[in-house]
Design an enzyme around this catalytic site. Structure first.
Site, mmCIF file in Angstrom:
data_model
loop_
_atom_site.group_PDB
_atom_site.id
_atom_site.type_symbol
_atom_site.label_atom_id
_atom_site.label_comp_id
_atom_site.label_asym_id
_atom_site.label_seq_id
_atom_site.Cartn_x
_atom_site.Cartn_y
_atom_site.Cartn_z
ATOM 1 N N ASP A 209 0.754 -1.238 -0.031
ATOM 2 C CA ASP A 209 0.114 -0.126 -0.011
ATOM 3 C C ASP A 209 0.819 1.334 -0.185
ATOM 4 O O ASP A 209 2.126 1.145 -0.005
ATOM 5 C CB ASP A 209 -0.723 0.084 1.321
ATOM 6 C CG ASP A 209 -0.078 -0.031 2.362
ATOM 7 O OD1 ASP A 209 0.279 1.126 3.012
ATOM 8 O OD2 ASP A 209 0.148 -1.032 2.889
ATOM 9 N N ASP A 211 0.653 3.542 2.495
ATOM 10 C CA ASP A 211 0.687 4.251 3.746
ATOM 11 C C ASP A 211 -0.487 5.025 3.663
ATOM 12 O O ASP A 211 -1.588 4.736 3.079
ATOM 13 C CB ASP A 211 2.099 4.776 4.129
ATOM 14 C CG ASP A 211 2.174 4.884 5.683
ATOM 15 O OD1 ASP A 211 1.724 3.801 6.385
ATOM 16 O OD2 ASP A 211 2.341 6.089 6.190
#
Length: 289
Positions: A209, A211
């Site tokens: 991802d 973050d």
């Protein structure tokens, strides 16, 4: 000395197929029990050991992982080269979900973990300027490329305590001010302990991802992470399967000195050393003690 590869599997990676003479075995250490039993076997003529960092079924949080026991157990089995595989968030657009990053630097922001095998009664200071093994990192990079994985060579890993993900303000701080590339919760104190145990250590961070900093992706969504983890784990297994071929043969001393990290590190004079602690250090520091 014979090469033995130790793989520490992170979130989504709890086992490894393809080992001959595969056997899960319990390893006792003076630092307590490791995260789980350790899977040992042979691949491509090279001995291997696989340890699921969080335990099968994911029972350990990043804080409760028994890091000292894990590294001691691997050293006790004869492991010479540790490849850490872990999930991470990315602070860089070009390090996208599904990509791998061969980490070469850390900023340690953890605060609730035992970070050293040494202490009162036997004090030691190892060098950590270059906390990963350049040689082993290159092997991981080449193996990932051969597997068809998009992989980045080099990056700074921000180790946070967790288990919560970052606030937006923290994410921006780590990215914009501190210049970090990825963020995770488990490579520290693991890398520090591997150095104290004189093990070559490489960190392979699997991006799941962005973050919380990315304006087009918003906050971390655990369901998205799990989907990416599944694909990453399959790629990681392929990368790991290529390691024995690259590391087979007689093992020369590490050109970067990883296997000699304690050469001049122990400060406590021999007559002042705590015999109880020295006994606990038998596996990780027996060479110099």
């Amino acid at each position: 000395m014979e090469t033995m590869i130790g793989v520490i599997g992170g979130s989504g990676l709890y086992g490894f197929d393809g080992l001959e003479e595969a056997c899960w075995q319990q390893v006792d250490t003076p630092w307590g029990a490791p995260s789980d039993e350790i899977l040992t076997g042979i691949a491509g003529g090279v001995k291997m050991a696989f340890l699921p960092r969080h335990g099968r079924g994911h029972v350990h949080s990043p804080t409760s992982v028994p890091y000292r026991a894990n590294i001691d157990a691997l050293k006790r089995l004869g492991v010479t080269d540790v490849v850490s595989v872990s999930a991470c968030g990315s602070f860089r657009e070009e390090m996208a979900p599904g990509h791998f990053v061969i980490v070469d630097q850390f900023i340690d922001r953890t605060f609730a973990r035992e970070k050293s095998f040494f202490g009162p009664g036997c004090v030691a200071h190892v060098s950590l300027a270059h906390p990963t093994c350049e040689r082993l990192g290159q092997v991981c990079f080449d193996s990932a490329q051969a597997q068809g994985i998009t992989v980045h060579r080099g990056g700074t890993y921000l180790a946070m305590e967790g288990p919560q993900f970052s606030t937006l303000a923290e994410s921006k701080l780590y990215r914009e001010v501190w210049g970090c590339d990825v963020i995770g919760m488990t490579n520290m104190p693991e890398a520090k302990l591997a150095r104290e145990a004189e093990l070559c250590y490489a960190s392979v961070a699997m991006v799941t991802d962005y973050d919380s900093w990315h304006p087009d992706h918003g906050e971390v969504d655990i369901s998205d992470i799990i989907r990416t983890l599944t694909a990453n784990s399959e790629n990681a297994a392929g990368m790991i399967a290529r390691l024995p071929e690259a590391l087979a043969g007689a093992r020369a001393p590490c050109p970067h000195g990883c296997n000699r990290a304690l050469e001049f590190a122990i400060m406590t004079s021999e007559e002042k050393r705590d015999p109880v602690l020295v006994d606990k250090l038998g596996a990780v520091a027996g060479r110099v003690l």
